[in-house]
Design an enzyme around this catalytic site. Structure first.
Site, PDB file in Angstrom:
ATOM      1  N   ASP A 111      -6.403   0.865   0.894  1.00  0.00           N
ATOM      2  CA  ASP A 111      -6.505   1.190   2.319  1.00  0.00           C
ATOM      3  C   ASP A 111      -7.867   0.755   2.839  1.00  0.00           C
ATOM      4  O   ASP A 111      -8.643   0.104   2.124  1.00  0.00           O
ATOM      5  CB  ASP A 111      -6.250   2.683   2.546  1.00  0.00           C
ATOM      6  CG  ASP A 111      -7.388   3.549   2.060  1.00  0.00           C
ATOM      7  OD1 ASP A 111      -8.263   3.037   1.308  1.00  0.00           O
ATOM      8  OD2 ASP A 111      -7.427   4.748   2.406  1.00  0.00           O
ATOM      9  N   LYS A 125       0.835  -1.204   0.000  1.00  0.00           N
ATOM     10  CA  LYS A 125       0.000   0.000   0.000  1.00  0.00           C
ATOM     11  C   LYS A 125       0.871   1.257   0.000  1.00  0.00           C
ATOM     12  O   LYS A 125       0.698   2.161  -0.820  1.00  0.00           O
ATOM     13  CB  LYS A 125      -0.919   0.012   1.219  1.00  0.00           C
ATOM     14  CG  LYS A 125      -1.878   1.196   1.231  1.00  0.00           C
ATOM     15  CD  LYS A 125      -2.520   1.401   2.591  1.00  0.00           C
ATOM     16  CE  LYS A 125      -1.572   2.168   3.490  1.00  0.00           C
ATOM     17  NZ  LYS A 125      -2.221   2.621   4.740  1.00  0.00           N
TER      18      LYS A 125
END
Length: 411
Positions: A297, A279
């Protein structure tokens, strides 16, 4: 005149024709058909003799043509009509004897006047409601003042899913033309450190904290040599400050020792750094290096499952499933659009469904507040007239009515 009887063939009539006799075991249907044939033969011969009286099968003379050449109505013609009417039930019997043909043609039995009726018109009328139902779209009309509601996708094909997903992204692009990463940064080093610090806290809190951190430690070499206790004190507002201090100092040492003090621009290198996962790596690649990446997320995960883009729950699998729906060039902005929407309208606990611009495309419509007035009160940041998360947002955000976030301690 002598009439000879031939038991095997039939009965000889005066004009030389044979009248068929009823054979043993014949059915009424066959008898009727034979009578019709005999009648036609007699009528033709009567016409060919141009007015000469002949006897038909009933033994009566058929009238000759008139002077005008027209043939008057004869008892033979009347008899023909009578026999034709009687033959109609025979045809019906024949059709009943062949159920396969009846089922294929779907014709109704003949009526008493010899005409046939079919089920075609009736079937067409009955199919009208089915056609009307087929024309119904997946979007139903909602009460006045509320957006239309999409039916949950049932057995949605991959092509239909791709079209729906891309349409949602286009709609979000119109709603959030100013979408951007909501972390303040001026270079890749600041972005990677801020992204590591954003775990388990808001971007607003990170943006309020990093100015002091980068003022004291502007480079990877500076932060690598920093005193851990001093860094912890600076990072305390972000939560989990001890673990985060260890990560950012270790990250800075790796950049200094392995990459010459520069943030690498490859995924395989970024994920080797302390505290950096996929991420964080995609945030850096997409926003600092312009290389497409999907940022999975908590907001992204929640929304793509609500929209039925995927049923996966693991970030890596979500990334792969969603990435297959869009061109690679759209991945970075797609992430911004989805995250912006999740933070402003499609909240985790109580989404503002009644104020959602993509409600007609959302299978999860109704999970939150559907009343437009009540839903508008749930909007956040610039959509609700409140300050954003960045202290230094891009100009496009300010032009759209966005308000910069206040610095730490300013309220």
């Amino acid at each position: 005149m002598v009439v000879r009887r031939d038991s095997a063939v039939g009965e000889q009539v005066p004009d030389g024709t044979k009248e068929p006799t009823k054979a043993a075991g014949s059915t009424p249907a066959k008898e009727a058909v034979k009578k019709v044939t005999a009648t036609k033969t007699a009528s033709k011969k009567a016409v060919s003799k141009k007015g000469a009286p002949v006897e038909d099968v009933s033994g009566k003379a058929a009238p000759a043509r008139s002077a005008t050449g027209k043939r008057a109505a004869s008892p033979a013609a009347a008899a023909k009509k009578s026999v034709s009417k009687k033959a109609a039930p025979a045809k019906a019997v024949a059709k009943k004897a062949a159920p396969a043909k009846v089922a294929a043609k779907r014709t109704a039995p003949a009526s008493s006047d010899g005409t046939k009726t079919t089920a075609t018109k009736t079937g067409a009328k009955r199919s009208a409601p089915a056609k009307a139902a087929a024309k119904k779209t997946a979007v139903e009309k909602a009460p006045p003042g509320q957006p239309s509601v999409a039916e949950p996708p049932r057995d949605e094909s991959h092509t239909a899913l791709v079209r729906r997903a891309r349409r949602i992204n286009r709609e979000l692009a119109e709603v959030y033309p100013y979408a951007h990463p909501e972390l303040d940064f001026q270079n890749p080093f600041q972005l990677i450190v801020a992204t590591v610090l954003s775990a388990q806290t808001t971007d607003l809190r990170v943006n309020q904290t990093t100015p002091a951190l980068f003022a004291k430690y502007p480079t990877p070499e500076d932060l690598a040599e920093a005193n851990a206790e001093e860094v912890e004190e600076i990072l305390r507002p972000t939560g989990f400050f001890r673990a985060k201090t260890k990560s950012v100092i270790g990250l800075s040492k790796a950049l200094r020792d392995d990459f010459g003090g520069e943030v690498p621009g490859r995924l395989e290198d970024l994920v080797k750094l302390p505290g950096v996962g996929r991420k964080t790596a995609f945030v850096v690649l997409g926003n600092a290096f312009g290389r497409p990446g999907i940022t999975v997320d908590t907001h992204f995960q929640r929304l793509v499952r609500r929209w039925k883009w995927t049923e996966q729950t693991e970030p890596d699998k979500i990334e792969a499933a969603v990435g297959a729906l869009f061109p690679k060039s759209e991945w970075t902005m797609l992430s911004h659009h989805v995250i912006f929407h999740g933070r402003r309208i499609c909240h985790a606990r109580k989404p503002a469904c009644g104020a959602c611009p993509i409600a007609p495309l959302c299978p999860a419509y109704g999970e939150g507040e559907t009343d437009p007035e009540k839903a508008r009160k749930l909007l956040k940041y610039e959509k609700g007239g409140f300050p954003g998360q960045r202290l230094n947002p891009p100009q496009s955000y300010l032009d759209a009515g966005g308000i910069p976030a206040p610095p730490l301690g300013a309220g």
